[in-house]
Design a protein around this motif. Structure first.
Motif, PDB file in Angstrom:
ATOM      1  N   LEU A 174       5.767  10.177  -2.681  1.00 37.70           N
ATOM      2  CA  LEU A 174       4.847   9.475  -3.578  1.00 37.70           C
ATOM      3  C   LEU A 174       3.893  10.461  -4.255  1.00 37.70           C
ATOM      4  N   PRO A 175       3.437  10.128  -5.461  1.00 38.13           N
ATOM      5  CA  PRO A 175       2.497  11.009  -6.156  1.00 38.13           C
ATOM      6  C   PRO A 175       1.210  11.198  -5.354  1.00 38.13           C
ATOM      7  N   ALA A 176       0.548  12.309  -5.606  1.00 36.17           N
ATOM      8  CA  ALA A 176      -0.728  12.575  -4.954  1.00 36.17           C
ATOM      9  C   ALA A 176      -1.768  11.557  -5.419  1.00 36.17           C
ATOM     10  N   GLY A 177      -2.775  11.371  -4.590  1.00 34.18           N
ATOM     11  CA  GLY A 177      -3.851  10.462  -4.935  1.00 34.18           C
ATOM     12  C   GLY A 177      -4.172   9.553  -3.770  1.00 34.18           C
ATOM     13  N   PRO A 178      -5.394   9.019  -3.737  1.00 32.23           N
ATOM     14  CA  PRO A 178      -5.777   8.129  -2.647  1.00 32.23           C
ATOM     15  C   PRO A 178      -4.951   6.842  -2.680  1.00 32.23           C
ATOM     16  N   VAL A 179      -4.397   6.466  -1.519  1.00 35.11           N
ATOM     17  CA  VAL A 179      -3.537   5.288  -1.434  1.00 35.11           C
ATOM     18  C   VAL A 179      -4.378   4.089  -1.006  1.00 35.11           C
ATOM     19  N   PHE A 180      -4.395   3.089  -1.870  1.00 35.27           N
ATOM     20  CA  PHE A 180      -5.044   1.813  -1.583  1.00 35.27           C
ATOM     21  C   PHE A 180      -3.936   0.782  -1.405  1.00 35.27           C
ATOM     22  N   ALA A 181      -3.786   0.275  -0.192  1.00 33.67           N
ATOM     23  CA  ALA A 181      -2.706  -0.661   0.097  1.00 33.67           C
ATOM     24  C   ALA A 181      -3.274  -2.052   0.325  1.00 33.67           C
ATOM     25  N   LEU A 182      -2.568  -3.051  -0.191  1.00 35.82           N
ATOM     26  CA  LEU A 182      -3.013  -4.435  -0.065  1.00 35.82           C
ATOM     27  C   LEU A 182      -2.515  -5.015   1.251  1.00 35.82           C
ATOM     28  N   ASP A 183      -3.465  -5.591   2.000  1.00 36.11           N
ATOM     29  CA  ASP A 183      -3.152  -6.137   3.308  1.00 36.11           C
ATOM     30  C   ASP A 183      -4.190  -7.214   3.646  1.00 36.11           C
ATOM     31  N   PRO A 184      -3.746  -8.325   4.243  1.00 29.28           N
ATOM     32  CA  PRO A 184      -4.714  -9.403   4.540  1.00 29.28           C
ATOM     33  C   PRO A 184      -5.877  -8.963   5.421  1.00 29.28           C
ATOM     34  N   GLU A 185      -5.689  -7.899   6.216  1.00 29.30           N
ATOM     35  CA  GLU A 185      -6.747  -7.442   7.119  1.00 29.30           C
ATOM     36  C   GLU A 185      -7.646  -6.385   6.469  1.00 29.30           C
ATOM     37  N   GLY A 186      -7.414  -6.080   5.200  1.00 31.64           N
ATOM     38  CA  GLY A 186      -8.188  -5.035   4.547  1.00 31.64           C
ATOM     39  C   GLY A 186      -9.555  -5.503   4.085  1.00 31.64           C
ATOM     40  N   ASP A 187     -10.322  -4.555   3.553  1.00 29.82           N
ATOM     41  CA  ASP A 187     -11.636  -4.867   2.995  1.00 29.82           C
ATOM     42  C   ASP A 187     -11.480  -5.648   1.696  1.00 29.82           C
ATOM     43  N   ASP A 188     -12.433  -6.518   1.429  1.00 29.59           N
ATOM     44  CA  ASP A 188     -12.402  -7.322   0.209  1.00 29.59           C
ATOM     45  C   ASP A 188     -12.406  -6.393  -1.015  1.00 29.59           C
ATOM     46  N   ILE A 189     -11.413  -6.546  -1.861  1.00 31.16           N
ATOM     47  CA  ILE A 189     -11.270  -5.667  -3.026  1.00 31.16           C
ATOM     48  C   ILE A 189     -12.466  -5.747  -3.954  1.00 31.16           C
ATOM     49  N   ALA A 211       5.656   0.572   8.194  1.00 31.91           N
ATOM     50  CA  ALA A 211       4.856   1.444   9.053  1.00 31.91           C
ATOM     51  C   ALA A 211       4.667   2.816   8.405  1.00 31.91           C
ATOM     52  N   GLU A 212       5.689   3.286   7.700  1.00 28.17           N
ATOM     53  CA  GLU A 212       5.620   4.600   7.061  1.00 28.17           C
ATOM     54  C   GLU A 212       4.559   4.624   5.971  1.00 28.17           C
ATOM     55  N   LEU A 213       4.517   3.589   5.147  1.00 23.42           N
ATOM     56  CA  LEU A 213       3.517   3.574   4.080  1.00 23.42           C
ATOM     57  C   LEU A 213       2.125   3.308   4.653  1.00 23.42           C
ATOM     58  N   ARG A 214       2.049   2.446   5.653  1.00 25.14           N
ATOM     59  CA  ARG A 214       0.753   2.174   6.271  1.00 25.14           C
ATOM     60  C   ARG A 214       0.138   3.462   6.822  1.00 25.14           C
ATOM     61  N   ALA A 215       0.978   4.317   7.371  1.00 27.60           N
ATOM     62  CA  ALA A 215       0.482   5.580   7.908  1.00 27.60           C
ATOM     63  C   ALA A 215      -0.037   6.503   6.807  1.00 27.60           C
ATOM     64  N   ARG A 216       0.471   6.354   5.615  1.00 20.73           N
ATOM     65  CA  ARG A 216       0.059   7.185   4.474  1.00 20.73           C
ATOM     66  C   ARG A 216      -1.195   6.622   3.785  1.00 20.73           C
ATOM     67  N   THR A 217      -1.574   5.383   4.123  1.00 25.47           N
ATOM     68  CA  THR A 217      -2.638   4.688   3.411  1.00 25.47           C
ATOM     69  C   THR A 217      -4.024   5.227   3.764  1.00 25.47           C
ATOM     70  N   ASP A 218      -4.863   5.370   2.736  1.00 24.64           N
ATOM     71  CA  ASP A 218      -6.253   5.781   2.926  1.00 24.64           C
ATOM     72  C   ASP A 218      -7.203   4.595   3.052  1.00 24.64           C
ATOM     73  N   HIS A 219      -6.899   3.499   2.332  1.00 23.53           N
ATOM     74  CA  HIS A 219      -7.776   2.330   2.334  1.00 23.53           C
ATOM     75  C   HIS A 219      -6.924   1.065   2.311  1.00 23.53           C
ATOM     76  N   LEU A 220      -7.242   0.109   3.198  1.00 26.83           N
ATOM     77  CA  LEU A 220      -6.613  -1.210   3.162  1.00 26.83           C
ATOM     78  C   LEU A 220      -7.540  -2.176   2.437  1.00 26.83           C
ATOM     79  N   LEU A 221      -6.978  -2.904   1.483  1.00 21.94           N
ATOM     80  CA  LEU A 221      -7.757  -3.857   0.682  1.00 21.94           C
ATOM     81  C   LEU A 221      -7.118  -5.233   0.763  1.00 21.94           C
ATOM     82  N   SER A 222      -7.950  -6.251   0.645  1.00 20.74           N
ATOM     83  CA  SER A 222      -7.441  -7.621   0.616  1.00 20.74           C
ATOM     84  C   SER A 222      -7.928  -8.315  -0.647  1.00 20.74           C
TER      85      SER A 222
END
Length: 255
Positions: A174-189, A211-222
């Motif tokens: 994946l390209p460089a940059g902070p990864v923000f992944a959408l997940d119900p348990e994440g912080d409110d976007i 699991a692979e992408l979750r491990a690469r994630t910097d921030h979880l958002l909902s």
């Protein structure tokens, strides 16, 4: 003996295995607008197609007039798996992978990259590419087995694959940059400002983030969601996230 097959049909049959199918007037219109190389385009009703161009795409009307060749409806139907209501189809040269990878890797980015992690639905992927092009995203990357250039995806994207960089990559590519992944348990976007170089990741329609992408994630958002509503459609989630990114950038000045 002279081959009785019309040249556009011969060209189609020669190129169909190596080119991208543009299914319908709107797919051809968008591909032409964004610089696609279109070696052959056919229609069962040239007059109707150019009337559509006059009404909806006068900026590319002359180009379409040069490209489109009228063929009998039976011939048109023999060339496409699902005839489009506009009775227009074309073949375009797929952008070079190296060029797309360069666009995705370019730094600094001025717009996010959207990542669909192991998507399953071809139509959803096409809708996401259409959204990403509309918002001016840098590109759309898929992981997993789904081909983002599958004809059904291109049909769903209305030819807007040519307006953004579309590729399939492994998570570790994946390209460089902070990864923000959408997940119900994440912080409110709504409490987060997404940077222009963000990598916005969305899990598959059934199983969510790998699991692979979750491990690469910097921030979880909902995304905000009413209780007891289980989920949003994938394209809806992408639209909400890209709108939030665009709305929290420096607002354009009123004229």
């Amino acid at each position: 003996m002279t081959d009785p097959t019309p040249e556009p049909v011969s060209a189609w049959r020669r190129l169909v295995g190596t080119c991208v199918l543009l299914d319908g007037f709107h797919a051809l219109k968008h591909a032409v607008r964004f610089g696609a190389e279109v070696p052959v385009a056919v229609t069962a009703d040239r007059r109707a197609a150019l009337a559509l161009a006059d009404e909806l795409a006068p900026d590319v009307r002359d180009t379409l007039a040069e490209l489109l060749t009228e063929v009998p409806e039976s011939t048109y139907r023999s060339l496409v798996p699902r005839p489009h209501p506009t009775a227009v189809a074309a073949l375009a040269v797929r952008p070079a992978r190296a060029a797309n990878l360069d666009r995705l890797a370019h730094s600094p980015r001025t717009a996010p990259v959207v990542v669909l992690d192991n998507p399953r639905n071809l139509g959803n992927a096409g809708a996401v590419i259409r959204l990403a092009a509309g918002f001016g995203a840098t590109g759309v990357v898929t992981t997993g087995t789904l081909d983002p250039w599958h004809p059904t995806v291109v049909r769903g994207g209305a030819g807007l694959h040519f307006a953004t960089a579309v590729e399939r990559l492994a998570v570790d590519e994946l390209p460089a940059g902070p990864v923000f992944a959408l997940d119900p348990e994440g912080d409110d976007i709504r409490g987060v400002k997404l940077p222009d170089d963000a990598v916005l990741a969305f899990g598959s329609e059934r199983s969510g983030l790998s699991a692979e992408l979750r491990a690469r994630t910097d921030h979880l958002l909902s995304l905000p969601m009413r209780p007891q509503v289980s989920s949003y459609n994938l394209a809806t989630s992408v639209a909400m996230t890209l709108y939030h990114w665009s709305a929290t950038r420096d607002a354009p000045h009123a004229p």
